[in-house]
Structure formats: structure tokens, C-alpha cells
Scaffold this motif. Structure first.
Motif: not given
Length: 121
Positions: A1-10, A26-31, A76-89
Motif C-alpha cells: 500500500q502506498v499513501q500519497l500526500v499532496e501540498s503546495g496548493g493555494g 514506502g520504499r517502492t516509490f522508485v519503481t 525523497n519519494n516526491t513528485v512535483y508539478l511546477q505550474m507557470n502562467s496559471l489561468k483561471p481555468e
């Protein structure tokens, strides 16, 4: 089982940037291949971006291509989403997901709870 926790919204103004993070247990993130999805009020969940286990392959929805960048830090078992030029949609709840495969097949097995992103005009 893998637990995922998001952050950084606003809340951000149109044209601004945010970086979302998703940390996995968990240790299996890399796979695992990883993905980001979003769901706006009254709409179905839609695919945003995905990345293979090594980070060597990425895919994006046409609506975010050139503005968003997915990346990962396997140490660090982390995935990122860099969001630029954000739009209301782009306003939506953003969730990360993991699939028990090294390559992207869009059959995600685990999901996070999501983080709210609101873009004001």
C-alpha cells in the motif's frame, strides 16, 4: 500500500506560479510511475501530467503543455508539478496518483486526497 500526500496548493493571481508536491510512503516509490490529475467543480477528473519511474518519460495534457512541468525526486519519494502562467481555468483540486509499473500506462492504483488550486482573474 502506498499513501500519497499532496501540498503546495493555494490562491494565486492569473499569470502566477505554484509548485505542488506529492510525497509517497514506502520504499517502492522508485519503481512507480506517477501522475497528476485535476477536478474542477461540476467537471470530471482530467489527466494533467505523468512521469515514468526514472523521470525519463513525461506526458502532458494539451491544455498545460508548455506551462506545467512534472518532475520527481526518488531519493525523497516526491513528485512535483511546477505550474507557470496559471489561468483561471486551471482552478481545481489537484491530486497525485501512483501506478505499480515503471512505465506510464494510465492505470493508476493509488490516489492522494488532493490540494486546492485557485487562480483569480
Amino acid at each position: 500500500q502506498v499513501q500519497l500526500v499532496e501540498s503546495g496548493g493555494g490562491l494565486v493571481q492569473a499569470g502566477g506560479s505554484l509548485r505542488l508536491s506529492c510525497t509517497a510512503s514506502g520504499r517502492t516509490f522508485v519503481t512507480y510511475a506517477m501522475g497528476w490529475f485535476r477536478q474542477a467543480p461540476g467537471k470530471e477528473r482530467e489527466f494533467v501530467a505523468a512521469i515514468s519511474y526514472s523521470g525519463g518519460t513525461t506526458y502532458y495534457a494539451d491544455s498545460v503543455k508548455g506551462r506545467f512541468t512534472i518532475s520527481r525526486d526518488n531519493a525523497n519519494n516526491t513528485v512535483y508539478l511546477q505550474m507557470n502562467s496559471l489561468k483561471p481555468e486551471d482552478t481545481a483540486v489537484y491530486s497525485c496518483a501512483a501506478e505499480r509499473r515503471r512505465t506510464i500506462s494510465y492505470n493508476f492504483d493509488f490516489w492522494g486526497q488532493g490540494t486546492q488550486v485557485t487562480v483569480s482573474s
